[in-house]
Scaffold this active site. Structure first.
Site, PDB file in Angstrom:
ATOM      1  N   LYS A   7       0.882  -1.265   0.138  1.00 28.35           N
ATOM      2  CA  LYS A   7      -0.162   0.065   0.010  1.00 28.35           C
ATOM      3  C   LYS A   7       0.865   1.130  -0.178  1.00 28.35           C
ATOM      4  CE  LYS A   7      -4.398  -1.750   1.419  1.00 28.35           C
ATOM      5  NZ  LYS A   7      -4.247  -3.174   1.806  1.00 28.35           N
ATOM      6  N   GLU A  24     -10.323   6.361   3.722  1.00 28.92           N
ATOM      7  CA  GLU A  24     -11.116   5.598   4.495  1.00 28.92           C
ATOM      8  C   GLU A  24     -10.182   4.434   4.594  1.00 28.92           C
ATOM      9  OE1 GLU A  24     -12.105   5.574   1.160  1.00 28.92           O
ATOM     10  OE2 GLU A  24     -11.744   3.439   0.880  1.00 28.92           O
ATOM     11  N   SER A  63       2.048  -9.807  -0.887  1.00 30.72           N
ATOM     12  CA  SER A  63       1.757  -8.181  -0.673  1.00 30.72           C
ATOM     13  C   SER A  63       1.973  -7.652   0.537  1.00 30.72           C
ATOM     14  CB  SER A  63       0.261  -8.146  -1.224  1.00 30.72           C
ATOM     15  OG  SER A  63      -0.812  -9.067  -0.259  1.00 30.72           O
TER      16      SER A  63
HETATM   17  C1  PLP Z   1      -4.826  -4.036   1.128  1.00 34.24           C
HETATM   18  C2  PLP Z   1      -4.322  -5.296   0.949  1.00 34.24           C
HETATM   19  C3  PLP Z   1      -4.259  -6.224   0.003  1.00 34.24           C
HETATM   20  C4  PLP Z   1      -5.775  -5.917  -0.995  1.00 34.24           C
HETATM   21  O1  PLP Z   1      -5.446  -4.933  -1.772  1.00 34.24           O
HETATM   22  P1  PLP Z   1      -5.385  -4.931  -3.457  1.00 34.24           P
HETATM   23  O2  PLP Z   1      -5.746  -3.545  -3.862  1.00 34.24           O
HETATM   24  O3  PLP Z   1      -6.024  -5.769  -4.032  1.00 34.24           O
HETATM   25  O4  PLP Z   1      -3.963  -5.159  -3.527  1.00 34.24           O
HETATM   26  C5  PLP Z   1      -3.591  -7.324  -0.188  1.00 34.24           C
HETATM   27  N1  PLP Z   1      -2.642  -7.747   0.434  1.00 34.24           N
HETATM   28  C6  PLP Z   1      -2.379  -6.816   1.612  1.00 34.24           C
HETATM   29  C7  PLP Z   1      -1.407  -7.280   2.550  1.00 34.24           C
HETATM   30  C8  PLP Z   1      -3.041  -5.555   1.845  1.00 34.24           C
HETATM   31  O5  PLP Z   1      -2.939  -5.009   2.897  1.00 34.24           O
END
Ligand code: PLP
Length: 419
Positions: free
Chosen positions: A87, A109, A378
């Protein structure tokens, strides 16, 4: 990925109230300008590097590869970003754009608090005022994040309408922006919303795939054969996939949250399995989970970040045209994948990312030993401690949790910090 007037096939667009039109145009022009300005791009890369710790590594997983006996498994380590997820890539980008537009305040948000924390961190660093809308229920569930947002100087506004969760917070944030857009920027956390947000967020996240292109060639002399990413709003998937779109030999798999089952309300599957329908809400057209009358439906995922009723118009379009393949992972398989990564590689994955792991682990044994796959990790899993403890039935944990809550009582009272 370039849109046509904000559209990707039938998805995307800019369905906004007229009052927001001039601000939307301002963002659109500022972004077009900035992304072609070498000075902006240099500053962006500097902040990514110095504040978030980029580039993140591409990690070969020898133990997992041996365990499955198929494809060679690599992880793109977005968990190693500042604040623990991809993010940050987007928030830094939009934060710099806000400075460029001469605005002084950001609104966001947040559900689980990850985007809220990232926004509060960047606002502090760039000297921007920051207001975070959060459902009152989510504030209770995620108090540690709320605490840090406040300490960082953000104003956290509890939203007590509706189900008091993310969707209600989104409505309130939009309401704020409608009256404050002259000096405030609505910092959207995923590649959704009205144009140019999907393209802009995807652009800032594409640093993930750009790095994988370089790292794969440096580490094994060619591009990977397959890429995997979880799909909530779709921003980490866009980030990994888009830089490889023109590489016809690179397959791409997006993994949605199958939750507890395929009945309505038990999952967040919008694209695979034909469960979603095209619709228009929240400023854009995409595949939504909705009823016959077009009302948005409840969703579920063990991972808060995937618990969303819509999806990026870019991902919806790429899925429709067959460029990316969509699948889903059930909560149980997600926990199993998370546990396996912990035991085999010494990495604590976010439950969102564990969906991508689960999708990849299903395919890995059947892929040739010479093939290489890259899974986007992610985010890190520290935040998921309560959910994972519950799922693996750690019996000591409920007592710990009670003691913890007794020591750090949860409050949604916001008066004191606004005073
Ligand atoms: C917010 C989040 C996601 C989902 O968001 P995308 O916009 O689909 O990438 C995925 N993995 C983590 C660790 C997150 O914090």
């Amino acid at each position: 990925m370039k849109s046509e007037n904000g559209f990707y096939g039938q998805y995307g667009g800019s369905y906004i109230p007229e009052i927001l039109y001039s601000s939307q145009q301002q963002i659109l022009h500022a972004f077009e300008d900035a992304k072609n300005d070498p000075a902006f791009l240099a500053e962006l890369h500097k902040q990514w590097q110095q504040f978030s710790g980029r580039p993140t590594p591409l990690t070969f997983c020898a133990n997992l590869t041996e365990h499955f006996g198929g494809a060679q498994i690599y992880l793109k380590r977005e968990d190693l970003n500042h604040s623990g997820a991809h993010k940050m890539n987007n928030v830094i980008g939009q934060g710099l754009l806000v400075k460029r537009m001469g605005k002084k305040r950001v609104i966001a948000e947040t559900g689980a608090g990850q985007h809220g924390i990232a926004t509060a961190l960047v606002a502090a660093r760039l000297g921007l005022e920051c207001t975070i809308y959060m459902g009152a229920k989510d504030i209770e569930r995620q108090y540690p994040n709320v605490f840090w947002m406040k300490q960082l100087g953000a104003t956290v506004v509890p939203v007590t309408t509706g189900a008091q969760t993310l969707r209600d917070a989104l409505d309130e944030a939009l309401r704020d922006w409608s009256s404050s857009h002259e000096d405030s920027h609505y910092l959207i956390g995923t590649s959704c919303g009205c144009a140019p947000f999907p393209e802009m967020v995807a652009f800032f996240q594409s640093v993930i795939g750009d790095e994988v292109r370089e790292q794969s060639v440096a580490q094994f002399g060619q591009f990977p054969d397959r890429l995997y990413a979880c799909v909530g709003g779709g921003s980490n998937a866009c980030g990994l996939f888009l830089p490889f779109l023109d590489e016809k030999d690179v397959a791409m798999v997006g993994v949605e949250a199958g939750g507890k089952g395929l009945a309505l309300g038990e999952h967040s599957i919008r694209l695979s399995h034909n469960l979603g329908q095209p619709g228009i809400a929240q400023g854009f057209a995409t595949m939504f989970l909705q009823d016959q009358a077009g009302q948005l439906q409840e969703t579920h995922s063990i991972a808060a970040g995937l618990d969303y009723v819509g999806v990026s118009p870019i991902i919806a379009h790429l899925a429709e045209t067959g460029r990316i393949q969509m699948t889903y992972a059930m909560d149980d398989d997600v926990i199993a994948a998370c546990t396996l990564l912990l035991k085999k590689e010494g990495i604590i994955p976010a439950l969102e990312s564990s969906h991508a792991l689960a999708g990849a682990f299903k395919d890995a044994p059947n892929l040739p030993k010479t093939s290489r796959i890259v899974i986007n990790l992610s985010g890190r899993g520290d935040k998921d401690i309560f959910n994972v403890a519950k799922a693996v039935q750690d019996e000591a944990f409920p007592q710990f949790l009670n003691d913890y809550l007794a020591t750090y009582p949860v409050t949604t009272d916001n008066k004191e910090q606004n005073a």
